[in-house]
Scaffold this active site. Structure first.
Site, mmCIF file in Angstrom:
data_model
loop_
_atom_site.group_PDB
_atom_site.id
_atom_site.type_symbol
_atom_site.label_atom_id
_atom_site.label_comp_id
_atom_site.label_asym_id
_atom_site.label_seq_id
_atom_site.Cartn_x
_atom_site.Cartn_y
_atom_site.Cartn_z
ATOM 1 N NE ARG A 175 36.901 34.963 40.674
ATOM 2 C CZ ARG A 175 37.974 34.515 40.319
ATOM 3 N NH1 ARG A 175 38.115 33.426 39.500
ATOM 4 N NH2 ARG A 175 39.052 35.421 40.290
ATOM 5 C CG ASP A 210 40.747 30.933 28.349
ATOM 6 O OD1 ASP A 210 41.718 31.352 28.614
ATOM 7 O OD2 ASP A 210 39.772 30.502 29.057
#
Length: 291
Positions: free
Chosen positions: A59, A162
């Site tokens: 990632r 979020d």
């Protein structure tokens, strides 16, 4: 005629991460991984266990490419001392890379049946709902659909938050695959517009449903929450599993202060807050009531 080729096993680097061309591209050792663990814990409260080395490499390696760093040590040192707006932006990219987003419409469906029953008892005053860890939007829109179907939209507002700004952008667009899981034929007809031409195979949330939901970036690790009026219902599902016990307690205390007495907290099926009885008491299956 198509030919199926057997995959060639990739070499294994000494760090234990499966290697390929990308693995040979950057230096990444145990000390780098430990530093990543510390930084994401400090920034987002996420506890990465020791088996996540490959995930971290995969990632974050794209961030190294995009920022021109040749090693994780170099990138992490720069991340901690970049300064200014660029530094804030890279911290957000770092967090976005390491957060996990798994969601669908009406996931853990029993919660929405309970929400519908609860909505029927809350007709006397405006209702404020918070959907935390809203991800790509399926959960807050599921809440909005339940509100519309069982109490109407008058006097109800939904805040969806979020820490990951990229998934919030997707949520705000409200565009999904037409075969998305969890949506009945009736709900597709009632709450969505079907794409045509180049947009065939996609659906968009109808404007009247979308206006119920406000999307906002929010980090649960912030010491001061500025979320407005107190909430009557909070969805915080499958979030606490990424936190250790002290972090869970801090978040629950802040959440408690952001809720009205008697407000309900919906949590994930694997989450249990029996150690926080002074804050929340169990009311139903993975549903807690604010004390």
């Amino acid at each position: 005629m198509s030919v199926v080729l057997s995959p060639v096993p990739a070499p294994v680097h000494k760090t234990g991460i499966t290697a390929g061309s990308a693995e040979q591209e950057f230096s990444f050792d145990a000390a780098d991984f430990e530093r990543v663990r510390q930084l994401i814990y400090q920034r987002a409260g996420i506890s990465l266990h020791a088996g996540k080395q490959a995930m971290v490499y995969s990632r974050l390696s794209r961030r190294l490419r995009e920022t021109g760093h040749r090693s994780f040590a170099s990138y992490l040192q720069w991340l901690e001392h970049p300064g200014g707006t660029a530094g804030d932006a890279e911290w957000q990219e770092f967090v976005n890379c390491l957060t996990t987003n798994l969601t669908s419409f009406f996931r853990e469906e029993h919660h929405f049946h309970e929400l519908a029953r609860d909505l029927a008892t809350r007709t006397a005053r405006p209702l404020r709902i918070w959907c935390n860890a809203a991800s790509t939007g399926e959960e807050p829109y599921s809440i909005a659909m339940t509100v519309d179907e069982h109490s109407g939209s008058h006097g109800v507002s939904i805040l969806a938050s979020d820490i990951d700004t990229k998934v919030l952008a997707t949520a705000a667009r409200g565009v999904y695959a037409a075969d998305s899981r969890g949506l009945s034929t009736e709900r597709l007809r009632r709450h969505f517009l079907r794409g045509k031409g180049a947009n065939a195979g996609f659906i968009r949330v109808k404007p009247e449903l979308a206006k119920l939901v406000e999307f906002r970036s929010h980090n649960l690790m912030d010491t001061r929450w500025s979320l407005g009026d107190l909430f009557d219902i909070v969805f915080c599902r499958n979030v606490m599993i990424y936190f250790d016990a002290p972090t869970q307690r801090r978040v629950l205390e802040r959440m408690h202060r952001s809720m009205n007495p008697g407000a309900l907290l919906y949590v994930g099926h694997s989450e249990n807050f029996s150690d926080a009885r002074d804050l929340f008491r169990l009311r139903g299956k993975t549903i807690y009531e604010r004390v």
